[in-house]
Design an enzyme around this catalytic site. Structure first.
Site, PDB file in Angstrom:
ATOM      1  N   ASN A  83       0.853  -1.197   0.000  1.00 43.74           N
ATOM      2  CA  ASN A  83       0.000   0.000   0.000  1.00 43.74           C
ATOM      3  C   ASN A  83       0.888   1.247   0.000  1.00 43.74           C
ATOM      4  O   ASN A  83       2.110   1.136  -0.049  1.00 43.74           O
ATOM      5  CB  ASN A  83      -0.949  -0.031   1.203  1.00 43.74           C
ATOM      6  CG  ASN A  83      -0.174  -0.125   2.493  1.00 43.74           C
ATOM      7  OD1 ASN A  83       0.587   0.774   2.846  1.00 43.74           O
ATOM      8  ND2 ASN A  83      -0.319  -1.238   3.208  1.00 43.74           N
ATOM      9  N   PRO A  86      -2.432 -12.260  10.303  1.00 42.90           N
ATOM     10  CA  PRO A  86      -2.746 -12.057  11.722  1.00 42.90           C
ATOM     11  C   PRO A  86      -2.937 -10.566  11.986  1.00 42.90           C
ATOM     12  O   PRO A  86      -2.311  -9.733  11.328  1.00 42.90           O
ATOM     13  CB  PRO A  86      -1.492 -12.575  12.443  1.00 42.90           C
ATOM     14  CG  PRO A  86      -0.407 -12.518  11.416  1.00 42.90           C
ATOM     15  CD  PRO A  86      -1.064 -12.725  10.083  1.00 42.90           C
ATOM     16  N   ASP A  87      -3.807 -10.250  12.927  1.00 41.61           N
ATOM     17  CA  ASP A  87      -3.991  -8.841  13.299  1.00 41.61           C
ATOM     18  C   ASP A  87      -3.020  -8.523  14.435  1.00 41.61           C
ATOM     19  O   ASP A  87      -3.175  -9.002  15.561  1.00 41.61           O
ATOM     20  CB  ASP A  87      -5.448  -8.583  13.722  1.00 41.61           C
ATOM     21  CG  ASP A  87      -5.720  -7.094  13.836  1.00 41.61           C
ATOM     22  OD1 ASP A  87      -4.971  -6.404  14.568  1.00 41.61           O
ATOM     23  OD2 ASP A  87      -6.654  -6.615  13.175  1.00 41.61           O
ATOM     24  N   ILE A  88      -2.024  -7.716  14.133  1.00 47.38           N
ATOM     25  CA  ILE A  88      -0.929  -7.495  15.085  1.00 47.38           C
ATOM     26  C   ILE A  88      -1.426  -6.763  16.329  1.00 47.38           C
ATOM     27  O   ILE A  88      -1.190  -7.195  17.463  1.00 47.38           O
ATOM     28  CB  ILE A  88       0.210  -6.697  14.408  1.00 47.38           C
ATOM     29  CG1 ILE A  88       0.743  -7.495  13.212  1.00 47.38           C
ATOM     30  CG2 ILE A  88       1.330  -6.384  15.406  1.00 47.38           C
ATOM     31  CD1 ILE A  88       1.677  -6.721  12.311  1.00 47.38           C
ATOM     32  N   PHE A 139      -4.418   2.708  15.013  1.00 50.20           N
ATOM     33  CA  PHE A 139      -4.846   3.725  14.066  1.00 50.20           C
ATOM     34  C   PHE A 139      -5.997   3.120  13.273  1.00 50.20           C
ATOM     35  O   PHE A 139      -6.095   1.900  13.157  1.00 50.20           O
ATOM     36  CB  PHE A 139      -3.708   4.085  13.101  1.00 50.20           C
ATOM     37  CG  PHE A 139      -2.856   5.231  13.568  1.00 50.20           C
ATOM     38  CD1 PHE A 139      -2.063   5.102  14.701  1.00 50.20           C
ATOM     39  CD2 PHE A 139      -2.839   6.438  12.878  1.00 50.20           C
ATOM     40  CE1 PHE A 139      -1.274   6.158  15.140  1.00 50.20           C
ATOM     41  CE2 PHE A 139      -2.060   7.508  13.307  1.00 50.20           C
ATOM     42  CZ  PHE A 139      -1.276   7.363  14.429  1.00 50.20           C
ATOM     43  N   LYS A 185     -13.382  -0.327  15.794  1.00 53.19           N
ATOM     44  CA  LYS A 185     -12.070  -0.987  15.925  1.00 53.19           C
ATOM     45  C   LYS A 185     -11.537  -0.872  17.350  1.00 53.19           C
ATOM     46  O   LYS A 185     -10.911  -1.792  17.863  1.00 53.19           O
ATOM     47  CB  LYS A 185     -11.066  -0.384  14.929  1.00 53.19           C
ATOM     48  CG  LYS A 185     -11.325  -0.841  13.512  1.00 53.19           C
ATOM     49  CD  LYS A 185     -10.390  -0.224  12.481  1.00 53.19           C
ATOM     50  CE  LYS A 185     -10.739  -0.748  11.081  1.00 53.19           C
ATOM     51  NZ  LYS A 185     -10.069  -0.044  10.009  1.00 53.19           N
TER      52      LYS A 185
HETATM   53  O1  PMT Z   1       2.798   6.067   6.632  1.00 51.32           O
HETATM   54  P1  PMT Z   1       2.173   7.355   6.168  1.00 51.32           P
HETATM   55  O2  PMT Z   1       2.337   7.568   4.694  1.00 51.32           O
HETATM   56  O3  PMT Z   1       2.646   8.545   6.966  1.00 51.32           O
HETATM   57  O4  PMT Z   1       0.590   7.236   6.390  1.00 51.32           O
HETATM   58  C1  PMT Z   1       0.081   7.178   7.689  1.00 51.32           C
HETATM   59  C2  PMT Z   1      -1.074   6.162   7.785  1.00 51.32           C
HETATM   60  C3  PMT Z   1      -2.242   6.632   6.935  1.00 51.32           C
HETATM   61  C4  PMT Z   1      -0.606   4.779   7.313  1.00 51.32           C
HETATM   62  C5  PMT Z   1      -1.457   6.096   9.308  1.00 51.32           C
HETATM   63  O5  PMT Z   1      -1.860   7.359   9.749  1.00 51.32           O
HETATM   64  C6  PMT Z   1      -2.587   5.117   9.546  1.00 51.32           C
HETATM   65  O6  PMT Z   1      -3.750   5.421   9.457  1.00 51.32           O
HETATM   66  N1  PMT Z   1      -2.191   3.858   9.878  1.00 51.32           N
HETATM   67  C7  PMT Z   1      -3.116   2.719  10.054  1.00 51.32           C
HETATM   68  C8  PMT Z   1      -3.279   2.038   8.701  1.00 51.32           C
HETATM   69  C9  PMT Z   1      -4.198   0.834   8.790  1.00 51.32           C
HETATM   70  O7  PMT Z   1      -3.777  -0.253   8.437  1.00 51.32           O
HETATM   71  O8  PMT Z   1      -5.369   1.047   9.303  1.00 51.32           O
HETATM   72  P2  PMT Z   1      -6.528  -0.087   9.473  1.00 51.32           P
HETATM   73  O9  PMT Z   1      -7.739   0.681   9.797  1.00 51.32           O
HETATM   74  O10 PMT Z   1      -6.545  -0.968   8.291  1.00 51.32           O
HETATM   75  O11 PMT Z   1      -6.041  -0.940  10.705  1.00 51.32           O
HETATM   76  C10 PMT Z   1      -6.464  -0.670  12.041  1.00 51.32           C
HETATM   77  C11 PMT Z   1      -5.344  -0.914  13.004  1.00 51.32           C
HETATM   78  O12 PMT Z   1      -4.994  -2.283  13.008  1.00 51.32           O
HETATM   79  C12 PMT Z   1      -4.066  -0.156  12.704  1.00 51.32           C
HETATM   80  O13 PMT Z   1      -3.516   0.235  13.924  1.00 51.32           O
HETATM   81  C13 PMT Z   1      -3.189  -1.211  12.038  1.00 51.32           C
HETATM   82  O14 PMT Z   1      -1.794  -0.967  12.275  1.00 51.32           O
HETATM   83  C14 PMT Z   1      -3.627  -2.459  12.751  1.00 51.32           C
HETATM   84  N2  PMT Z   1      -3.515  -3.697  11.968  1.00 51.32           N
HETATM   85  C15 PMT Z   1      -4.220  -3.882  10.836  1.00 51.32           C
HETATM   86  C16 PMT Z   1      -4.137  -5.088  10.172  1.00 51.32           C
HETATM   87  C17 PMT Z   1      -3.316  -6.109  10.693  1.00 51.32           C
HETATM   88  N3  PMT Z   1      -3.204  -7.254  10.080  1.00 51.32           N
HETATM   89  N4  PMT Z   1      -2.624  -5.885  11.823  1.00 51.32           N
HETATM   90  C18 PMT Z   1      -2.711  -4.713  12.463  1.00 51.32           C
HETATM   91  O15 PMT Z   1      -2.055  -4.521  13.492  1.00 51.32           O
END
Ligand code: PMT
Length: 402
Positions: A210, A305-307, A323, A337
């Protein structure tokens, strides 16, 4: 005592016998975590060599105002801007008089005029010079202007006199410098942050990923380190340099990111998941490059896996912050979330706006925790990170206190 961790201390050394103590002072400042650069007057170089202070500070020593080479490296204005504190030790009677007059005809005085940083002086001179009304008036003037002073101490002097004028001891000067910086929000805390994208291999040369640049996660790491935390980044592939005083572990895939986080988790009080982790990966990464063939191919993906949920679901989890990158219903989905992943806090990021979110310089977020929320207006990612870290520190402290 306050703290000097990651503070930029510009040490000015003027020409008195106490200049030899500046070597020990540099050592003391560095042991408190300060970044130290040294400016020496010509007089100071009669008492101690720049080489000694260069070796101890780990930085070139600055001596000349009108030196083309030095100005190209770090000129007096850059030095003045770099400093979080200008500490002058020893400050001789002459140097003090020159500060009062606002002279700018040598590097140290020019930097003193040009910096907006707080100034601390450690006077050192013969006891009669210290008692002279001219010196007393000069000191009073500097103090009226907001300059701080430590010492001088009383005692036997190099010239054989006894009285006030000895430079304060380096350990006391370093402590006085530290006291100018109140203890930081996250002092003594260990913070683990994920940042950047993950790459999920399709074959040896292709992957799913991404647009995350890592900028937001790295800004958080910088802000956490500046707040005094021992900070570790687990980072997907990005083109960023590691912020000072931050340790980075580089990974590629979601599985590797999870493994590394779990390995480091025991030494972590606060976990912040900023990485854009791929939710799915190819079921089977081909061992060889996939050859061009039919017009359509189907990729089978399996869930990663969801970290952050794994971390939050552990026994005695750290204070866990996620985030949420959303393109609509941003706050509502983020709240979902927060609850589903059992997080302590979540940062909702509207990534439908290309000026904020993925690979942008600025961001704008809503930070949500069970008892409240705060919208942080559009700002640079570092400014925003500073505020997020303040909110995290406050909520983490509150969670510990019941
Ligand atoms: O890196 P930049 O270009 O500065 O951009 C910043 C950002 C947009 C990436 C950042 O601000 C942001 O929003 N990061 C979270 C991106 C994301 O994966 O969001 P999500 O809504 O899909 O996931 C929710 C949360 O679960 C996040 O904390 C993510 O890190 C975590 N996650 C998701 C999937 C997974 N398999 N494991 C996780 O830990």
């Amino acid at each position: 005592m306050g703290h000097l961790f990651n503070r930029n201390v510009l040490l000015g050394v003027s020409g008195g016998i106490a200049a030899y103590k500046s070597a020990e002072l540099v050592r003391q400042l560095r042991s408190l975590g300060a970044n130290v650069r040294v400016v020496m007057t010509h007089g100071a170089r009669e008492f101690i060599t720049p080489l000694t202070l260069q070796a101890l500070s780990g930085n070139p020593v600055h001596t000349e105002l009108l030196d083309e080479e030095a100005e190209q490296g770090m000129g007096h204005i850059e030095l003045a801007r770099w400093a979080d504190l200008l500490l002058i030790a020893p400050a001789t009677a002459d140097l003090i008089a020159r500060l009062v007059a606002g002279r700018a005809d040598d590097l140290l005085c020019a930097v003193a005029l040009a910096t907006a940083a707080p100034k601390l002086i450690a006077p050192a001179m013969n006891q009669q010079m210290w008692r002279d009304p001219a010196t007393a008036a000069n000191i009073a003037t500097l103090e009226q202007r907001g300059l701080r002073r430590i010492g001088p101490a009383e005692g036997e002097q190099a010239c054989g006199d006894i009285g006030p004028g000895r430079m304060a001891e380096p350990v006391d000067i370093a402590a006085a410098a530290a006291d100018l910086f109140p203890r930081s929000l996250l002092a003594g805390k260990r913070v683990l942050i994920t940042a950047g994208p993950t790459r999920e291999a399709l074959d040896p040369v292709r992957y799913l990923s991404n647009h995350s640049s890592g900028k937001m996660g790295y800004a958080l790491a910088q802000a956490a380190a500046e707040a005094g935390a021992v900070t570790t980044l687990v980072s997907g592939p990005v083109a960023l340099s590691v912020p000072e005083h931050v340790q980075r572990h580089s990974v590629e895939s979601a599985t590797q990111m999870l493994e590394k986080c779990l390995e480091l988790l025991d030494e972590c009080d606060i976990f912040i998941a900023c990485a854009a982790v791929a939710d799915y990966r190819p079921a089977n990464a081909a061992g060889d490059k996939i050859k061009k063939g039919p017009d359509e191919i189907t990729l089978q993906l399996v869930k990663n896996p969801d970290i952050v949920a794994t971390v939050a679901g552990r026994e005695n989890p750290p204070f866990t912050v996620g985030f949420a990158a959303e393109t609509r219903n941003v706050v509502e989905y983020a709240r979902g979330k927060l609850a589903n992943k059992k997080l302590d806090m979540i940062v909702a990021n509207d990534v439908s706006d290309r000026a904020i979110g993925f690979n942008s310089e600025q961001n704008e977020v809503t930070v949500i925790w069970p008892a409240g929320e705060e919208i942080i207006a559009r700002a640079s990612k570092l400014t925003l990170a500073g505020r997020i870290i303040e909110l995290v520190a406050r909520a983490e402290a509150a969670s510990r206190n019941g």
